[in-house]
Design a protein around this motif. Sequence first.
Motif, PDB file in Angstrom:
ATOM      1  N   LYS A  99       6.722 109.544  46.035  1.00 33.80           N
ATOM      2  CA  LYS A  99       6.576 108.784  44.939  1.00 33.80           C
ATOM      3  C   LYS A  99       6.074 107.170  45.245  1.00 33.80           C
ATOM      4  O   LYS A  99       5.493 106.920  44.809  1.00 33.80           O
ATOM      5  CB  LYS A  99       8.056 108.989  44.849  1.00 33.80           C
ATOM      6  N   ARG A 100       7.029 107.140  46.374  1.00 36.13           N
ATOM      7  CA  ARG A 100       6.201 105.781  46.912  1.00 36.13           C
ATOM      8  C   ARG A 100       5.218 105.505  47.702  1.00 36.13           C
ATOM      9  O   ARG A 100       4.274 104.462  47.521  1.00 36.13           O
ATOM     10  CB  ARG A 100       7.042 105.037  48.177  1.00 36.13           C
ATOM     11  N   GLU A 101       5.200 106.686  47.752  1.00 36.39           N
ATOM     12  CA  GLU A 101       3.217 106.915  48.383  1.00 36.39           C
ATOM     13  C   GLU A 101       2.362 106.623  47.278  1.00 36.39           C
ATOM     14  O   GLU A 101       0.957 106.456  47.396  1.00 36.39           O
ATOM     15  CB  GLU A 101       2.858 108.056  49.684  1.00 36.39           C
ATOM     16  N   VAL A 102       2.367 107.299  46.395  1.00 29.02           N
ATOM     17  CA  VAL A 102       1.694 106.934  44.960  1.00 29.02           C
ATOM     18  C   VAL A 102       1.667 105.997  44.363  1.00 29.02           C
ATOM     19  O   VAL A 102       1.199 106.555  43.357  1.00 29.02           O
ATOM     20  CB  VAL A 102       1.481 109.210  44.509  1.00 29.02           C
ATOM     21  N   TYR A 103       2.235 105.597  44.300  1.00 28.26           N
ATOM     22  CA  TYR A 103       2.850 104.448  43.362  1.00 28.26           C
ATOM     23  C   TYR A 103       1.687 103.429  43.070  1.00 28.26           C
ATOM     24  O   TYR A 103       1.126 103.282  44.385  1.00 28.26           O
ATOM     25  CB  TYR A 103       4.335 103.424  44.337  1.00 28.26           C
ATOM     26  N   VAL A 104       1.451 103.092  41.371  1.00 26.59           N
ATOM     27  CA  VAL A 104       0.731 102.320  41.114  1.00 26.59           C
ATOM     28  C   VAL A 104       1.190 100.651  41.703  1.00 26.59           C
ATOM     29  O   VAL A 104       1.740 100.022  41.345  1.00 26.59           O
ATOM     30  CB  VAL A 104       0.455 102.300  39.769  1.00 26.59           C
ATOM     31  N   GLY A 105      -0.196 100.075  42.903  1.00 21.40           N
ATOM     32  CA  GLY A 105       0.354  98.893  43.510  1.00 21.40           C
ATOM     33  C   GLY A 105       0.638  98.975  44.329  1.00 21.40           C
ATOM     34  O   GLY A 105       1.705  99.844  44.988  1.00 21.40           O
ATOM     35  N   PRO A 106       1.020  97.754  44.934  1.00 26.09           N
ATOM     36  CA  PRO A 106       2.563  97.834  46.075  1.00 26.09           C
ATOM     37  C   PRO A 106       3.454  98.077  45.778  1.00 26.09           C
ATOM     38  O   PRO A 106       4.122  98.008  44.262  1.00 26.09           O
ATOM     39  CB  PRO A 106       1.797  96.064  46.356  1.00 26.09           C
ATOM     40  N   TRP A 107       4.460  98.843  46.550  1.00 28.67           N
ATOM     41  CA  TRP A 107       5.764  98.918  46.504  1.00 28.67           C
ATOM     42  C   TRP A 107       7.007  97.975  46.974  1.00 28.67           C
ATOM     43  O   TRP A 107       6.647  98.608  47.754  1.00 28.67           O
ATOM     44  CB  TRP A 107       6.154 100.089  46.744  1.00 28.67           C
ATOM     45  N   LEU A 108       7.314  96.949  46.465  1.00 25.28           N
ATOM     46  CA  LEU A 108       8.188  95.912  46.531  1.00 25.28           C
ATOM     47  C   LEU A 108       9.570  96.613  46.552  1.00 25.28           C
ATOM     48  O   LEU A 108      10.514  97.422  45.564  1.00 25.28           O
ATOM     49  CB  LEU A 108       8.069  94.352  45.921  1.00 25.28           C
ATOM     50  N   PRO A 109      10.709  96.269  47.110  1.00 26.28           N
ATOM     51  CA  PRO A 109      12.456  96.807  47.349  1.00 26.28           C
ATOM     52  C   PRO A 109      12.510  96.205  45.535  1.00 26.28           C
ATOM     53  O   PRO A 109      12.054  95.296  45.315  1.00 26.28           O
ATOM     54  CB  PRO A 109      12.473  96.370  48.149  1.00 26.28           C
ATOM     55  N   GLU A 110      13.473  96.625  45.447  1.00 25.63           N
ATOM     56  CA  GLU A 110      14.171  96.281  43.465  1.00 25.63           C
ATOM     57  C   GLU A 110      15.259  94.612  44.490  1.00 25.63           C
ATOM     58  O   GLU A 110      16.377  95.167  45.190  1.00 25.63           O
ATOM     59  CB  GLU A 110      15.732  96.841  43.580  1.00 25.63           C
TER      60      GLU A 110
END
Length: 304
Positions: free
Chosen positions: A76-87
């Motif tokens: 899910k994180r690899e196909v995330y839209v734009g940069p994935w940042l922590p919560e």
Amino acid sequence: MTGQDADQQLFQQYRSLLFSVAYRLLGTAADAEDTVQDAWIKWSAADRSQVADPKAYLARIVSNLAMDRLRSTRHKREVYVGPWLPEPILTGGDAAETAMDAESVSMAMLVVLETLSPLERAVFVLREVFDFSHAEIAGVVERSEAAVRQAAHRAREHVHSRRPRFTADRAQQRDATERFLTAATGGDMNSLMELLSPDVTLWTDGGGKVRQALRPVVGASKVATWFAAIATVPYQGVEPADMAAEMVEINGGPGMVFSAPDRVIATLTFDFDAEGRISAIHNVANPDKLGAVGTGTPYPIRTR
């Protein structure tokens, strides 16, 4: 006190520590909370008469649950839209928390930890942050001590090459953040340029839910222009006059929360270079990641 009450009391004694481990391994408060709850279920069902060291036993449960969850969410994180940042989470600034506590839960560190394998991440966090021995970690991750030492070495080299340590103290960071808040909300380009490192990078996480830059914004001029606009144009449909900005502690350091009358709309956290200038900004605007900040409740970042 019944045996069940004693077991629950013992679990509660370590609950904040377990959350601290799970959050560093997963990078999201919601997943960390779920993992701690799953750990309680396993703890409740276990034969605790055979448990000599409850802290180590619980750490093993929560670490393995977190690694399993991390593996299942990686795609899910690899196909995330734009940069994935922590919560982002609010943290309390407890005087008992060390600089290492704060650094290990910083957005910049969590972003680097995302680049490790689940095993390397667990080994690094347990060794470097929580000071578990290699032998203890071997029991947690069910690997040989030699394999743990190799994983620890790889992870440490990887992290240190991507996460240089600078000496900007908390007072210096807080002052720069306060000045940034004033300059951004006032649309003061000149002051923003003074605060930003020439090669500053802005990472924005909208998750495809709200409009954000899909690639990092690099360079002082571009980043200053981005933030100077806050004072003059609507952001996520909220007029500047209806938006509040305040400075709070986020992930162990000074940060900013932008709010509409009915919701949190974004957070900012900062990284600093050796001169105390802002070298990186992490902007989280995905509404699915703002729940922890929206509660207004600080989370623990303890390592003991």
